[in-house]
Design an enzyme around this catalytic site. Structure first.
Site, PDB file in Angstrom:
ATOM      1  N   GLU A  58      -0.454  -9.407  -1.419  1.00  0.00           N
ATOM      2  CA  GLU A  58      -1.897  -9.699  -1.344  1.00  0.00           C
ATOM      3  C   GLU A  58      -2.537  -9.643  -2.743  1.00  0.00           C
ATOM      4  O   GLU A  58      -3.401 -10.440  -3.073  1.00  0.00           O
ATOM      5  CB  GLU A  58      -2.575  -8.709  -0.386  1.00  0.00           C
ATOM      6  CG  GLU A  58      -2.148  -8.947   1.057  1.00  0.00           C
ATOM      7  CD  GLU A  58      -2.707  -7.910   2.023  1.00  0.00           C
ATOM      8  OE1 GLU A  58      -2.392  -6.718   1.839  1.00  0.00           O
ATOM      9  OE2 GLU A  58      -3.458  -8.288   2.930  1.00  0.00           O
ATOM     10  N   GLY A  65       0.449  -5.206   0.530  1.00  0.00           N
ATOM     11  CA  GLY A  65      -0.633  -5.218  -0.454  1.00  0.00           C
ATOM     12  C   GLY A  65      -0.181  -5.769  -1.802  1.00  0.00           C
ATOM     13  O   GLY A  65      -1.001  -6.260  -2.586  1.00  0.00           O
ATOM     14  N   ALA A 111       0.858  -1.189   0.000  1.00  0.00           N
ATOM     15  CA  ALA A 111       0.000   0.000   0.000  1.00  0.00           C
ATOM     16  C   ALA A 111       0.892   1.236   0.000  1.00  0.00           C
ATOM     17  O   ALA A 111       2.064   1.165   0.379  1.00  0.00           O
ATOM     18  CB  ALA A 111      -0.860  -0.019   1.254  1.00  0.00           C
TER      19      ALA A 111
HETATM   20  N1  CAA Z   1       4.566   3.484   0.213  1.00  0.00           N
HETATM   21  C1  CAA Z   1       5.067   4.699  -0.068  1.00  0.00           C
HETATM   22  N2  CAA Z   1       6.380   4.935  -0.245  1.00  0.00           N
HETATM   23  C2  CAA Z   1       7.204   3.879  -0.154  1.00  0.00           C
HETATM   24  C3  CAA Z   1       6.754   2.584   0.123  1.00  0.00           C
HETATM   25  C4  CAA Z   1       5.361   2.397   0.307  1.00  0.00           C
HETATM   26  N3  CAA Z   1       4.841   1.196   0.550  1.00  0.00           N
HETATM   27  N4  CAA Z   1       7.812   1.750   0.165  1.00  0.00           N
HETATM   28  C5  CAA Z   1       8.888   2.497  -0.103  1.00  0.00           C
HETATM   29  N5  CAA Z   1       8.528   3.788  -0.292  1.00  0.00           N
HETATM   30  C6  CAA Z   1       9.406   4.900  -0.654  1.00  0.00           C
HETATM   31  C7  CAA Z   1      10.415   5.217   0.438  1.00  0.00           C
HETATM   32  O1  CAA Z   1       9.882   6.117   1.389  1.00  0.00           O
HETATM   33  C8  CAA Z   1      11.535   5.830  -0.358  1.00  0.00           C
HETATM   34  O2  CAA Z   1      11.149   7.157  -0.655  1.00  0.00           O
HETATM   35  P1  CAA Z   1      12.247   8.306  -0.779  1.00  0.00           P
HETATM   36  O3  CAA Z   1      13.146   7.885  -1.900  1.00  0.00           O
HETATM   37  O4  CAA Z   1      11.444   9.526  -1.021  1.00  0.00           O
HETATM   38  O5  CAA Z   1      12.945   8.302   0.545  1.00  0.00           O
HETATM   39  C9  CAA Z   1      11.507   5.049  -1.665  1.00  0.00           C
HETATM   40  O6  CAA Z   1      10.198   4.468  -1.744  1.00  0.00           O
HETATM   41  C10 CAA Z   1      12.529   3.943  -1.770  1.00  0.00           C
HETATM   42  O7  CAA Z   1      12.424   3.134  -0.595  1.00  0.00           O
HETATM   43  P2  CAA Z   1      13.724   2.624   0.177  1.00  0.00           P
HETATM   44  O8  CAA Z   1      14.668   3.746   0.376  1.00  0.00           O
HETATM   45  O9  CAA Z   1      13.240   1.886   1.361  1.00  0.00           O
HETATM   46  O10 CAA Z   1      14.343   1.636  -0.928  1.00  0.00           O
HETATM   47  P3  CAA Z   1      14.970   0.195  -0.740  1.00  0.00           P
HETATM   48  O11 CAA Z   1      15.345  -0.267  -2.087  1.00  0.00           O
HETATM   49  O12 CAA Z   1      15.990   0.215   0.339  1.00  0.00           O
HETATM   50  O13 CAA Z   1      13.785  -0.758  -0.202  1.00  0.00           O
HETATM   51  C11 CAA Z   1      11.593  -1.709  -0.117  1.00  0.00           C
HETATM   52  C12 CAA Z   1      12.669  -1.008  -0.988  1.00  0.00           C
HETATM   53  C13 CAA Z   1      12.094  -3.105   0.290  1.00  0.00           C
HETATM   54  C14 CAA Z   1      10.362  -1.839  -0.959  1.00  0.00           C
HETATM   55  C15 CAA Z   1      11.352  -0.879   1.152  1.00  0.00           C
HETATM   56  O14 CAA Z   1      11.082   0.459   0.766  1.00  0.00           O
HETATM   57  C16 CAA Z   1      10.184  -1.325   1.991  1.00  0.00           C
HETATM   58  O15 CAA Z   1      10.331  -2.230   2.771  1.00  0.00           O
HETATM   59  N6  CAA Z   1       9.036  -0.656   1.837  1.00  0.00           N
HETATM   60  C17 CAA Z   1       7.888  -0.858   2.676  1.00  0.00           C
HETATM   61  C18 CAA Z   1       7.119  -2.028   2.263  1.00  0.00           C
HETATM   62  C19 CAA Z   1       5.915  -2.174   3.139  1.00  0.00           C
HETATM   63  O16 CAA Z   1       5.950  -1.996   4.335  1.00  0.00           O
HETATM   64  N7  CAA Z   1       4.809  -2.523   2.513  1.00  0.00           N
HETATM   65  C20 CAA Z   1       3.586  -2.760   3.210  1.00  0.00           C
HETATM   66  C21 CAA Z   1       2.772  -1.546   3.133  1.00  0.00           C
HETATM   67  S1  CAA Z   1       1.369  -1.714   4.149  1.00  0.00           S
HETATM   68  C22 CAA Z   1       0.252  -2.552   3.238  1.00  0.00           C
HETATM   69  O17 CAA Z   1       0.497  -2.987   2.162  1.00  0.00           O
HETATM   70  C23 CAA Z   1      -1.077  -2.610   3.956  1.00  0.00           C
HETATM   71  C24 CAA Z   1      -2.099  -3.466   3.344  1.00  0.00           C
HETATM   72  O18 CAA Z   1      -2.243  -4.608   3.639  1.00  0.00           O
HETATM   73  C25 CAA Z   1      -3.050  -2.880   2.423  1.00  0.00           C
END
Ligand code: CAA
Length: 697
Positions: free
Chosen positions: A105, A102, A63
């Site tokens: 999912e 998500g 998400a």
């Molecule tokens: N939403 C919005 N922004 C996100 C994001 C997300 N899910 N995931 C990453 N970003 C953004 C980061 O804030 C970062 O932004 P900036 O460049 O402006 O700082 C950019 O994307 C790159 O992220 P990273 O610096 O973390 O890059 P990375 O290559 O080191 O890691 C990643 C990539 C593994 C995807 C890591 O970003 C991560 O773990 N993201 C979160 C994933 C997450 O928690 N997903 C679950 C969301 S909750 C959900 O999905 C709820 C549901 O059930 C509906």
């Protein structure tokens, strides 16, 4: 701006591409584009199968976290995935990069899943104080064993493609690195084989006995220690096991919405963004770090060896200097032990270990061997004279442009830099013990430190897998200065009526792994005692100095290593037991000072502990030592065991309200007017009705 979701139809296969850089998060635009494309493809009689894949570096990383806390916008993800799952055209999720939250999912709502060998999968919502709220808790246990689903959902950890294939999460690992082509080929094979949709919700949940489920709940609840999300994840999984799919989905939604309203969720999302923002500082924007390939480390004690280990694991060549052969041999052994620990934990292969010890690492007795080093980090005895002497020598030996770093925990980097003719190359790199394990690295920027040296500190931290925080120069920098303040407040709390055991219990219930006195016993009480004796001549006579810690040391009780400290430690027993002798020492001090002890609840103790921490942190931000409140939060979370789900002291202060914190400080001020002086920034924010987070930018 181009549409974040586009569809092309080629030879009967509808290919839906999600293109929402950087990580294809499921923003409102992506959700609506995705469902429209799926509807259109399903309605198109010429489409035999649908492939969904992500453009760029990854499939969907979940998400869009930036939307959390704002009013939700349609289409919502759970009904979207259910609608996708119900289409009559077989749907393939073609996965590369990370399919997270998500994103996974969405893949579970697709009928088939293939992935590149490098792809990884996870449901990390728990790390944001949430549960997978778009059917993840209901669909995953229908695809993989319930115990494994529980593990993935409650840990948030990712698994690789091979494990995903073995578990049945994906149907195939595609060869090569073209996920789009692989998805199309897989879909064509499906069509040829006459395979139709295979909705996950039509499958029964995998079997699990009630005893197994109870054991999973018990284990997760015990480990959660106040954290709500993992326990809610289990409740959702129990619904998957015991209810029809649609009912389970409803239950999951209720639990998700409950978590969405919690302070824990806000705190953990604050941490997610703060950890990404902490390295974004104006001073180093667009500044290239210096090249570092060879690192010198001075001192092979616990700290120096830990730093060397960390540098070796980051692929750097390391030369470690010690005083004599025996000390050098001990350092070699310590680094070897640290690295074999990494082998045991599966973080390092035996072959890599052998290569590191043979080619990457050596010890020396002569600083002249640092003549080619790109960076030298000293981790010698904490004395200004000793450090200044080291830096004078390094200045004479090191090549121009080499970075000279001190790992001092308290001392003034400007005074150290002044011993060199190159103060622009001098920086503090404050590691935390054990340095190869702890995540925090304070990059201490002195008056003349060059921006590319600061950038190099951050780059080094990243390379070592650490979180670097910028600190200005002051006694103790961000972390230790705050720790000193709350340690004094805790000592005052003990004199006022709490026992050290009450303090530790309150802190542990608050979410810390160990209370302050247990930690002190573990670290060794003599270290702090020596430091206090050193500082005694500078002590302000107005300070209400608590003497009980010194008295306990005078009794030869130095903590765990002597079997007695604040606690008594028995051979073979894990924790310590409280000791009446300690309580007697404290009672005597109270009596001598005429203090009538008062009853203290856990909350009273935490209020004092937090007020001291927040007040000192506000001073640190006010003075510009930390540029933003988030720098303080990240420091305390990664170096001092502050519970992640409380978001750090500044986030905690915003949650309880700055006015309450200020009022608490004013109350304690009546007891000790010297220590409890409100920080000007705290008073200012209260007067303006602002929060710390308003200063995070
Ligand atoms: N939403 C919005 N922004 C996100 C994001 C997300 N899910 N995931 C990453 N970003 C953004 C980061 O804030 C970062 O932004 P900036 O460049 O402006 O700082 C950019 O994307 C790159 O992220 P990273 O610096 O973390 O890059 P990375 O290559 O080191 O890691 C990643 C990539 C593994 C995807 C890591 O970003 C991560 O773990 N993201 C979160 C994933 C997450 O928690 N997903 C679950 C969301 S909750 C959900 O999905 C709820 C549901 O059930 C509906």
């Amino acid at each position: 701006m181009s549409a974040p979701v586009i569809m092309t139809v080629e030879n009967g296969i509808a290919v839906i591409e999600i293109n929402n850089p950087p990580v294809n998060a499921l923003s409102q635009a992506v959700r609506s584009g995705l469902i429209e494309c799926v509807r259109e493809a399903d309605a198109d009689g010429a489409v035999d199968a649908i492939v969904i894949y992500g453009a760029g570096r990854t499939f969907i990383a979940g998400a869009d976290i930036k939307e959390f806390g704002k009013p939700p916008q349609e289409p919502h993800l759970p009904p979207l995935i259910s609608e996708m799952e119900a289409v009559s055209t077989p749907t393939v999720a073609a996965l590369h990069g990370t399919a997270l939250g998500g994103g996974l999912e969405t893949a579970l709502g697709s009928h088939y899943r293939i992935a590149l060998a490098s792809a990884r999968f996870g449901l990390p919502e728990v790390k944001l104080g949430l549960l997978p709220g778009a059917g993840g808790t209901q669909r995953l246990p229908r695809v993989i064993p319930v115990a494994k689903a529980a593990d993935m959902i409650t840990s948030g950890a990712m698994i690789g493609a091979k494990e995903a294939l073995d578990l049945g999460l994906i149907d195939e690992i595609a060869e090569g690195d073209d996920i789009r082509a692989a998805g199309i080929a897989f879909a064509q094979d499906l069509v040829k084989a006459g395979k139709g949709p295979r909705p996950t919700n039509a499958r029964p949940c995998n079997p699990v006995t009630s005893d197994e489920m109870a054991a999973i709940r018990a284990k997760v609840t015990k480990a959660a220690r106040g954290l709500m999300a993992p326990v809610s994840c289990i409740t959702a999984l129990e619904a998957a096991v015991s209810m029809p799919f649609e009912d389970g989905l409803k239950r999951e939604r209720e639990l998700f919405m409950e978590l969405m309203q919690t302070d824990q969720r806000s705190a953990m999302i604050h941490v997610f963004f703060a950890e990404r923002k902490v390295g974004k500082i104006a001073e180093i924007e667009g500044v290239a770090p210096r090249d570092i390939s060879q690192v010198g480390v001075i001192g092979g004690g616990t700290m120096g060896s830990g730093i060397a280990t960390s540098a070796l694991l980051a692929g750097l060549e390391v030369i470690l200097a010690e005083r004599d052969d025996a000390a050098a041999a001990r350092a070699l052994e310590t680094v070897g032990k640290n690295l074999s620990g990494a082998v045991k934990r599966g973080k390092l292969s035996q072959a890599k270990y052998d290569a590191i010890m043979a080619d990457q690492f050596r010890t020396t007795l002569d600083y002249a061997d640092f003549s080619n080093a790109d960076l030298v980090i000293e981790a010698v005895f904490e004395s200004m004279e000793v450090k200044q002497d080291v830096f004078g020598k390094l200045d004479a030996i090191c090549k121009p442009g080499a970075i000279l770093a001190s790992n001092t925990s308290y001392l003034n980097i400007n005074d150290i830099a002044a011993m060199t003719k190159r103060p622009q190359d001098v920086v503090g790199l404050h590691f935390f013990s054990p340095a190869h394990v702890m995540k925090l690295l304070e990059v201490v920027v002195a008056d003349k430190t060059a921006p590319d040296v600061v950038a190099s500190g951050f780059a080094l931290g990243k390379r070592m897998g650490k979180i670097a925080v910028r600190s200005g120069v002051c006694d103790g920098f961000i972390g230790n200065r705050i720790m000193n303040a709350y340690a004094k407040a805790i000592n005052g709390t003990v004199l006022a009526g709490a026992s050290p055991y009450d303090v530790d219990r309150a802190m542990e219930n608050f979410g810390l792994a160990m209370g302050l006195f247990s930690v002190a016993d573990l670290a060794g009480l003599d270290i702090g005692w020596a430091n206090r004796k050193r500082m005694a001549p500078n002590r302000d006579p107005r300070e209400r100095y608590a003497e009980f810690a010194d008295k306990i040391c005078e009794l030869g009780r130095y903590g765990r290593k002597t079997g007695r400290g604040f606690y008594v430690y028995e051979e073979g027993k894990r924790g310590g037991t409280p000791d009446p002798e300690v309580l007697e020492v404290i009672a005597q001090e109270r009596a001598a000072k005429g203090i009538q002890p008062t009853e203290m609840s856990d909350q009273d103790i935490i209020d004092r502990y937090m007020a001291a921490m927040i007040n000192e942190a506000a001073r640190i931000v006010g003075e510009g030592i930390a540029q933003r409140p988030l720098d303080v939060d990240i420091t305390l979370l990664n170096g001092y065991g502050f519970p992640r789900w409380r978001g750090g002291p500044m986030q905690y202060a915003d949650t309880v309200g700055l006015e309450k914190v200020l009022n608490d400080i004013k109350t304690y001020q009546k007891e000790d007017d010297y220590f409890w002086q409100p920080a000007p920034l705290l008073e200012q924010l209260v007067a303006e009705g602002k929060t710390f987070s308003s200063l995070n930018g």
